[in-house]
Motif scaffolding. Structure first.
Motif, PDB file in Angstrom:
ATOM      1  N   LEU A 123      23.616  87.309  80.359  1.00  0.00           N
ATOM      2  CA  LEU A 123      23.048  86.384  81.343  1.00  0.00           C
ATOM      3  C   LEU A 123      21.965  85.506  80.718  1.00  0.00           C
ATOM      4  O   LEU A 123      21.839  84.324  81.059  1.00  0.00           O
ATOM      5  N   ALA A 124      21.183  86.072  79.809  1.00  0.00           N
ATOM      6  CA  ALA A 124      20.139  85.295  79.145  1.00  0.00           C
ATOM      7  C   ALA A 124      20.731  84.190  78.281  1.00  0.00           C
ATOM      8  O   ALA A 124      20.156  83.096  78.161  1.00  0.00           O
ATOM      9  N   LEU A 125      21.886  84.446  77.686  1.00  0.00           N
ATOM     10  CA  LEU A 125      22.523  83.461  76.814  1.00  0.00           C
ATOM     11  C   LEU A 125      23.443  82.513  77.560  1.00  0.00           C
ATOM     12  O   LEU A 125      23.859  81.489  77.009  1.00  0.00           O
ATOM     13  N   PHE A 126      23.767  82.845  78.806  1.00  0.00           N
ATOM     14  CA  PHE A 126      24.808  82.118  79.534  1.00  0.00           C
ATOM     15  C   PHE A 126      24.548  80.615  79.670  1.00  0.00           C
ATOM     16  O   PHE A 126      25.470  79.815  79.505  1.00  0.00           O
ATOM     17  N   PRO A 127      23.308  80.160  79.999  1.00  0.00           N
ATOM     18  CA  PRO A 127      23.102  78.712  80.143  1.00  0.00           C
ATOM     19  C   PRO A 127      23.432  77.909  78.889  1.00  0.00           C
ATOM     20  O   PRO A 127      23.678  76.703  78.979  1.00  0.00           O
ATOM     21  N   ALA A 128      23.437  78.567  77.726  1.00  0.00           N
ATOM     22  CA  ALA A 128      23.706  77.851  76.482  1.00  0.00           C
ATOM     23  C   ALA A 128      25.157  77.400  76.389  1.00  0.00           C
ATOM     24  O   ALA A 128      25.458  76.401  75.727  1.00  0.00           O
ATOM     25  N   PHE A 129      26.071  78.138  77.047  1.00  0.00           N
ATOM     26  CA  PHE A 129      27.483  77.758  76.952  1.00  0.00           C
ATOM     27  C   PHE A 129      28.142  77.583  78.314  1.00  0.00           C
ATOM     28  O   PHE A 129      29.308  77.200  78.393  1.00  0.00           O
ATOM     29  N   GLY A 130      27.442  77.823  79.398  1.00  0.00           N
ATOM     30  CA  GLY A 130      28.000  77.634  80.731  1.00  0.00           C
ATOM     31  C   GLY A 130      27.666  76.257  81.275  1.00  0.00           C
ATOM     32  O   GLY A 130      26.596  75.695  80.988  1.00  0.00           O
ATOM     33  N   GLY A 131      28.587  75.682  82.051  1.00  0.00           N
ATOM     34  CA  GLY A 131      28.339  74.399  82.679  1.00  0.00           C
ATOM     35  C   GLY A 131      27.437  74.529  83.892  1.00  0.00           C
ATOM     36  O   GLY A 131      26.972  75.621  84.239  1.00  0.00           O
ATOM     37  N   GLY A 132      27.198  73.416  84.568  1.00  0.00           N
ATOM     38  CA  GLY A 132      26.316  73.433  85.725  1.00  0.00           C
ATOM     39  C   GLY A 132      26.834  74.311  86.851  1.00  0.00           C
ATOM     40  O   GLY A 132      26.070  75.082  87.449  1.00  0.00           O
ATOM     41  N   TYR A 133      28.141  74.201  87.147  1.00  0.00           N
ATOM     42  CA  TYR A 133      28.719  75.004  88.223  1.00  0.00           C
ATOM     43  C   TYR A 133      28.668  76.484  87.869  1.00  0.00           C
ATOM     44  O   TYR A 133      28.302  77.323  88.706  1.00  0.00           O
ATOM     45  N   GLU A 134      29.026  76.812  86.641  1.00  0.00           N
ATOM     46  CA  GLU A 134      29.046  78.213  86.225  1.00  0.00           C
ATOM     47  C   GLU A 134      27.637  78.814  86.229  1.00  0.00           C
ATOM     48  O   GLU A 134      27.439  79.969  86.623  1.00  0.00           O
ATOM     49  N   THR A 135      26.652  78.034  85.784  1.00  0.00           N
ATOM     50  CA  THR A 135      25.275  78.527  85.769  1.00  0.00           C
ATOM     51  C   THR A 135      24.765  78.749  87.187  1.00  0.00           C
ATOM     52  O   THR A 135      24.082  79.745  87.468  1.00  0.00           O
ATOM     53  N   ASP A 136      25.091  77.831  88.094  1.00  0.00           N
ATOM     54  CA  ASP A 136      24.692  77.990  89.489  1.00  0.00           C
ATOM     55  C   ASP A 136      25.364  79.218  90.106  1.00  0.00           C
ATOM     56  O   ASP A 136      24.732  79.956  90.874  1.00  0.00           O
ATOM     57  N   LEU A 137      26.631  79.455  89.755  1.00  0.00           N
ATOM     58  CA  LEU A 137      27.343  80.629  90.259  1.00  0.00           C
ATOM     59  C   LEU A 137      26.717  81.918  89.724  1.00  0.00           C
ATOM     60  O   LEU A 137      26.568  82.905  90.461  1.00  0.00           O
ATOM     61  N   ALA A 138      26.340  81.905  88.445  1.00  0.00           N
ATOM     62  CA  ALA A 138      25.679  83.079  87.866  1.00  0.00           C
ATOM     63  C   ALA A 138      24.361  83.362  88.565  1.00  0.00           C
ATOM     64  O   ALA A 138      24.008  84.526  88.817  1.00  0.00           O
ATOM     65  N   MET A 139      23.615  82.308  88.912  1.00  0.00           N
ATOM     66  CA  MET A 139      22.354  82.494  89.628  1.00  0.00           C
ATOM     67  C   MET A 139      22.607  83.073  91.021  1.00  0.00           C
ATOM     68  O   MET A 139      21.872  83.953  91.492  1.00  0.00           O
TER      69      MET A 139
END
Length: 324
Positions: free
Chosen positions: A21-37
């Motif tokens: 999860l800490a590394l996710f914003p580095a390779f996730g797009g905006g939608y994916e990052t928002d979904l992870a949050m």
């Protein structure tokens, strides 16, 4: 051959998940990052209910009230002209949820079983209609949070919740903190007392434990953490409405911990992940086409299948696989 101690084996997947999860914003797009949050916020919400249901044996069907109160508090305390102080609205959101829980718990914990379930549902519906039918919460339309809280301290701003991935990492830090707090609580004398109350409350009273006080403390702590989840939800979406307090939302978080596996904090987080991903999949037009409008039907059937095939939840399947 020497095997790693079982607690380390249990902690390793959680640590790896937090690292991912800490590394996710580095390779996730905006939608994916928002979904992870969104999943992280629901995981906090699910762990808060797990403390009651899985650890203390108190099935609460009005837990969404505390989530919604936490969300509404930060929104109502933020003026239309500019941001409010984070160091004011964050404690206020948690305190509002805790105070309502103190009142609800003081009355509802004098009952048991289905009566406790119905009373918590009734109190949640009361809170729902306060925000739905009065100008306080903007009625059924809800209200917007126009400005994220300001983290300034005496003119110095250590971070800005409105920039970059700051809110994402604040949510992740909250998730890690809640997991660590509850893991510590459950290993303490307090947590073991809750386990004893779940198994046989009458015997615990006979041995001198003030079970009512223990249950009330657990109820208030659980609601406070639910308020934290609601606070983070309001910051993420910038909008709140009365549906956050509805019985549907309470039922959804209850399904999460059942799906993940009662009695495990990891199960609550896994259930939040599984429930959210199933919901996203069944609402996808790309996967189901026009049938996506009826996403509740396949979601319900899938959860029924999971519960029937995995009575101990998803965490039970992973633990069984780890032993084999």
């Amino acid at each position: 051959m020497t095997h790693a101690p079982f607690p380390i084996l249990r902690a390793l997947p959680v640590a790896l998940a937090f690292l991912l999860l800490a590394l996710f914003p580095a390779f996730g797009g905006g939608y994916e990052t928002d979904l992870a949050m969104k999943i992280m916020i629901l995981a906090i919400f699910a762990m808060s209910l797990e403390l009651l249901v899985g650890q203390a044996g108190l099935v609460c069907f009005g837990h969404a009230a505390f989530f919604g109160i936490g969300a509404y508090t930060v929104t109502l305390l933020t003026p239309a002209s500019g941001p409010a102080s984070l160091w004011l609205v964050a404690p206020a959101s948690l305190a509002a949820a805790a105070l309502y829980a103190l009142a609800v718990g003081a009355l509802s914990l004098r009952t048991r079983g289905v009566y406790f379930i119905m009373i918590t549902l009734a109190f949640a519906q009361m809170a729902y209609f306060v925000f739905h039918d009065t100008p306080l919460g903007g009625g059924s339309d809800g209200i917007y949070l126009d400005f994220p809280p300001d983290a300034s301290i005496g003119g110095w701003r250590p971070f800005d919740l409105g920039s970059g991935h700051t809110l994402y990492y604040a949510t992740l830090a909250s998730l890690v903190g809640v997991f660590g707090l509850l893991a510590t609580v459950l290993r303490s004398r307090f947590g073991r007392a809750l386990a004893g109350i779940r198994v046989n409350e009458q015997r615990m009273r006979a041995t001198g434990f003030p079970t009512y006080g223990y249950k009330l403390a657990a109820f208030v702590l659980s609601a406070t953490l639910a308020g934290l989840a609601g606070f983070l939800h309001a910051l993420k979406d910038g909008y709140v409405n009365p549906e956050l307090l509805s019985w549907h939302h309470s039922g959804a978080v209850l399904l999460m911990i059942i799906l993940g596996g009662l009695g495990h904090l990891r199960g609550a987080m896994l259930g939040a992940l599984a429930f959210t991903m199933l919901q996203e999949a069944f609402q996808s037009d790309a996967l189901l086409g026009d049938f996506a409008r009826h996403w509740q039907l396949p979601l319900g059937l899938t959860i029924i299948a999971f519960v029937a095939l995995l009575p101990r939840g998803l965490i039970g399947a992973t633990l069984r696989g780890a032993r084999q």
